[in-house]
Design a protein around this motif. Structure first.
Motif, PDB file in Angstrom:
ATOM      1  N   THR A  23       2.516   3.236  -0.145  1.00  0.00           N
ATOM      2  CA  THR A  23       1.920   2.266   0.948  1.00  0.00           C
ATOM      3  C   THR A  23       0.462   2.291   1.115  1.00  0.00           C
ATOM      4  N   ARG A  24       0.144   3.523   1.335  1.00  0.00           N
ATOM      5  CA  ARG A  24      -1.355   3.759   1.361  1.00  0.00           C
ATOM      6  C   ARG A  24      -2.292   3.525   0.186  1.00  0.00           C
ATOM      7  N   VAL A  25      -1.777   3.972  -1.011  1.00  0.00           N
ATOM      8  CA  VAL A  25      -2.631   3.653  -2.116  1.00  0.00           C
ATOM      9  C   VAL A  25      -2.667   2.192  -2.340  1.00  0.00           C
ATOM     10  N   MET A  26      -1.655   1.348  -2.059  1.00  0.00           N
ATOM     11  CA  MET A  26      -1.627  -0.322  -2.141  1.00  0.00           C
ATOM     12  C   MET A  26      -2.800  -0.677  -1.096  1.00  0.00           C
ATOM     13  N   GLN A  27      -2.636   0.126   0.068  1.00  0.00           N
ATOM     14  CA  GLN A  27      -3.606  -0.555   1.238  1.00  0.00           C
ATOM     15  C   GLN A  27      -4.954  -0.098   0.789  1.00  0.00           C
ATOM     16  N   LYS A  28      -5.308   1.107   0.071  1.00  0.00           N
ATOM     17  CA  LYS A  28      -6.718   1.159  -0.255  1.00  0.00           C
ATOM     18  C   LYS A  28      -7.211   0.327  -1.298  1.00  0.00           C
ATOM     19  N   ALA A  29      -6.238   0.033  -2.199  1.00  0.00           N
ATOM     20  CA  ALA A  29      -6.550  -0.958  -3.251  1.00  0.00           C
ATOM     21  C   ALA A  29      -6.995  -2.310  -2.817  1.00  0.00           C
ATOM     22  N   LEU A  30      -6.325  -2.607  -1.848  1.00  0.00           N
ATOM     23  CA  LEU A  30      -6.567  -4.194  -1.117  1.00  0.00           C
ATOM     24  C   LEU A  30      -7.803  -3.930  -0.334  1.00  0.00           C
ATOM     25  N   GLY A  31      -8.173  -3.019   0.276  1.00  0.00           N
ATOM     26  CA  GLY A  31      -8.846  -2.801   1.233  1.00  0.00           C
ATOM     27  C   GLY A  31      -8.731  -2.577   2.744  1.00  0.00           C
TER      28      GLY A  31
END
Length: 183
Positions: A23-31
């Motif tokens: 989840t954190r990686v996907m959040q980081k990718a989106l901003g």
């Protein structure tokens, strides 16, 4: 999540992209913040991302996506750690393959070769005249109880699919309006 159901979803949404991951990686990718986001207001979507989350990127209309996932509900066998939605008791006497869920005349006795397996899962069975026999009723699980691995294996052995696989839509990003809509 069951991989077979995800395969079906991926097949049905071939022209789209489905992402699962940390989840954190996907959040980081989106901003996560307005300064980091790749599109205007996309950081608002990351606020809805917690737990088991996936992203579906598609050109389909939101209603098409909603309709698909509302109808995509599959029965599944329970896994350890979930709360039992029912009480299941194996009746005394000859143990049948469905554990007493259907009338004995419509069922077949449990194979004698499975007696040791059932006994190792905590059911006090005996082998008498080639039949698996239970001296008294045995409650496998009680409604509201958290299931362990032995209980889930017994439920599966007796063909009880008491769990559901479904995807719950939380929010979506409307690219044209540059806004996040919640479901």
């Amino acid at each position: 999540m069951r991989n077979t159901f995800l395969k079906t979803i991926r097949q049905d949404w071939k022209g789209s992209k489905i992402l699962f991951g940390r989840t954190r990686v996907m959040q980081k990718a989106l901003g996560r913040t307005p300064e980091e986001e790749h599109r205007e207001n996309l950081a608002q979507l990351t606020k809805h991302m917690s737990g088991d989350v996936g992203l579906l990127m598609t050109d389909e209309e939101p209603q098409v996506v909603r309709d698909y996932f509302e109808s995509f509900v599959k029965s599944d066998f329970a896994r350890a750690g979930i709360v039992a939605p029912l009480t299941f008791t194996i009746p005394a006497g000859i143990v049948y393959s469905r554990g007493g869920q259907i009338p004995a005349e419509d069922d077949v006795p449990l194979a004698h070769s499975l007696e040791s397996t059932i006994r190792s899962l905590g059911v006090p069975t005996q082998l008498k005249a080639g039949k698996v026999v239970l001296s008294g009723d045995h409650t496998v699980c009680t409604e509201g109880q958290v299931l362990d691995g032995k209980q889930t294996r017994l439920l599966k052995q007796f063909g009880i699919a008491c769990s559901e696989f479904k995807i719950v839509l939380v929010a979506y990003y409307d690219r044209e309006a540059s806004e996040v809509q919640t479901e």
